[in-house]
Design an enzyme around this catalytic site. Structure first.
Site, PDB file in Angstrom:
ATOM      1  N   ASP A 251      -7.493   3.249  67.150  1.00 51.41           N
ATOM      2  CA  ASP A 251      -9.111   3.534  67.343  1.00 51.41           C
ATOM      3  C   ASP A 251      -9.300   4.550  68.352  1.00 51.41           C
ATOM      4  O   ASP A 251      -8.326   4.533  69.369  1.00 51.41           O
ATOM      5  CB  ASP A 251      -9.537   1.997  67.772  1.00 51.41           C
ATOM      6  CG  ASP A 251     -11.209   2.017  67.598  1.00 51.41           C
ATOM      7  OD1 ASP A 251     -11.484   1.440  66.584  1.00 51.41           O
ATOM      8  OD2 ASP A 251     -11.917   2.487  68.492  1.00 51.41           O
ATOM      9  N   SER A 252     -10.486   4.866  68.574  1.00 45.44           N
ATOM     10  CA  SER A 252     -10.638   5.884  69.548  1.00 45.44           C
ATOM     11  C   SER A 252     -11.160   5.481  70.919  1.00 45.44           C
ATOM     12  O   SER A 252     -11.436   5.978  71.817  1.00 45.44           O
ATOM     13  CB  SER A 252     -11.594   6.971  69.045  1.00 45.44           C
ATOM     14  OG  SER A 252     -12.936   6.375  68.492  1.00 45.44           O
ATOM     15  N   CYS A 341     -19.439   1.523  55.265  1.00 50.34           N
ATOM     16  CA  CYS A 341     -20.542   0.482  55.488  1.00 50.34           C
ATOM     17  C   CYS A 341     -21.655   1.467  55.562  1.00 50.34           C
ATOM     18  O   CYS A 341     -22.952   1.327  56.311  1.00 50.34           O
ATOM     19  CB  CYS A 341     -20.210   0.028  57.034  1.00 50.34           C
ATOM     20  SG  CYS A 341     -20.005   0.966  58.304  1.00 50.34           S
TER      21      CYS A 341
END
Ligand code: SAH
Length: 396
Positions: A251-252, A341
């Site tokens: 994840d960033s 999404c």
């Protein structure tokens, strides 16, 4: 009948209203009898003067009004809002066993007949997100009613989503009722997650992925897994709790990864099987490709690349890129859990993008399951936009 400012539609613009779509665009409006205040209830009339229903006026937005009701005899007041809230809360009580989770979306905006209102319950804390002028107008009443309907006492407001600016509303984060905790621990399918209600994305956690985190668990045993866009470790923890061999999470956000590691300890899961990488998924997938790395199962759950159809083309390239790389990194027999999404990408388009990615990656893949948002994120049949989370499990 209520007497309110009257909005009259242009001739021929009644169809979506008759189909009960809750949005009324500025372009369909012929005239207003008097200028309503932001969020005020207006009566909506057809071009021939028949009452079609009641809506909340939003002067700043292209969605100029959002319907509360399509019944001319309804009155939009405290009792009306109470019944809508009750209906939404009771749906969750009927469909989600308390043993499954103590964190549930209680109100899913348009799909629960409350356009622009999100309410998530995290244990005994409610988080409320007001995303339309109409909800802002009724905010205090809604907050009181929420306490009445749930028997709880703490509400945190997280009205910091970008769409608020389209409604001409400023951001607001802070307590609305009682003394809401800033961090809570929830239990979902037996796994504990610490949730940062103030700084975490959305209202703190991706509640919509609950069934899919559980689903991943069923496939995780003995697998080497790569979880891309891991946030606070949702899929990672589910995999490790179901005996995954190893999980790399990317994840960033360093904050999200720090919380993920706290969650690992909280659940007494084996830290030596988990690797956390703060970095860019697009780059790391390329590095792994160049290193000839292989995995048994890959999760791709990126953020919204296309909030609306306008960004669909650029977003499609992003989805294609990561899906193509992921297909290349899978061992024969491997599984890809891939999600979008983006409201601007339909389920059909998403499937086409993933198909194109498999083709270009040179893998023979088949869909073994279609996934979506949990049942506490329902879609009203008159509001297809309510379905936004699309997922596929592909086997190669
Ligand atoms: N699967 C998660 C939710 C993922 S949300 C869950 O079940 O809880 C998307 C995540 O992608 C966010 O945490 C965000 O920080 C991260 N992100 C966004 N762009 C990224 C990038 N280019 N590389 C890595 N992570 C990114």
């Amino acid at each position: 009948m209520d007497t309110r400012p009257i909005l009259t539609l242009k001739p021929g613009r009644e169809k979506p209203v008759l189909l009960r779509h809750p949005w009324l665009f500025a372009s369909g409006i012929d005239r207003l009898s008097s200028p309503p205040a932001p969020g005020e209830t207006i009566q909506v009339n057809s071009s021939r003067g028949e009452c079609l229903g009641w809506a909340a006026f939003s002067p700043a937005s292209q969605i100029r009004a959002r319907f509360w009701s399509f019944s001319p005899t309804d009155v939009i007041d405290r009792a009306f809002l109470h019944s809508r809230l009750q209906r939404a809360i009771q749906l969750r009580q009927r469909t989600i066993p308390p043993t499954e989770t103590d964190a549930v979306r209680l109100v899913h905006a348009e799909s629960d007949g409350l356009p622009g209102l999100i309410v998530d319950r995290y244990g005994s804390t409610l988080v409320m997100q007001c995303l339309s002028a109409g909800i802002e107008y009724w905010k205090e009443t809604l907050a009181d009613l929420l306490l009445e309907c749930t028997g709880l006492s703490d509400i945190l407001e997280r009205s910091d989503a970008d769409v608020r600016s389209l409604e001409g509303l400023p951001e607001r984060i802070g307590p609305l009722r009682g003394q809401p905790a800033e961090q809570v621990t929830i239990t979902e399918n037996g796994i504990k997650y610490k949730v940062d209600l103030v700084k975490g994305h959305k209202t703190g956690f991706y509640l919509d992925q609950r069934p899919n985190r559980a689903c991943l668990g069923q496939y995780a045993a003995d697998k080497e897994i790569l979880n891309c866009f891991s946030f606070t470790g949702g899929f990672t923890l589910s995999a490790l709790a179901h005996q995954a061999k190893s999980v790399i999470s990317i994840d960033s956000s360093g904050d999200a990864l720090a919380l993920a590691q706290e969650n690992l300890i909280l659940n007494q899961l084996p830290a030596e099987k988990a690797e956390w990488i703060e970095g860019d998924v697009f780059q790391l997938l390329r590095t792994y490709r160049d290193q000839n790395r292989r995995f048994d199962l890959i999760v791709l759950d990126p953020p919204k690349f296309a909030p609306t159809v306008a960004q669909a083309e650029r977003a499609s390239r992003g989805y294609k890129d990561i899906n193509l790389l992921a297909f290349k990194l899978l061992r024969p027999g491997g599984l890809l859990f891939t999600f979008s999404c983006s409201g601007g990408i339909s389920a059909d388009l998403f499937q086409k993008i993933v198909a194109g990615a498999a083709l270009d990656a040179g893998v023979d893949a088949r869909i073994i399951a279609h996934l979506g948002q949990g049942s506490d994120h329902p879609t009203a049949l008159n509001f297809p936009e309510g379905t936004y989370l699309k997922g596929l499990i592909c086997a190669i």
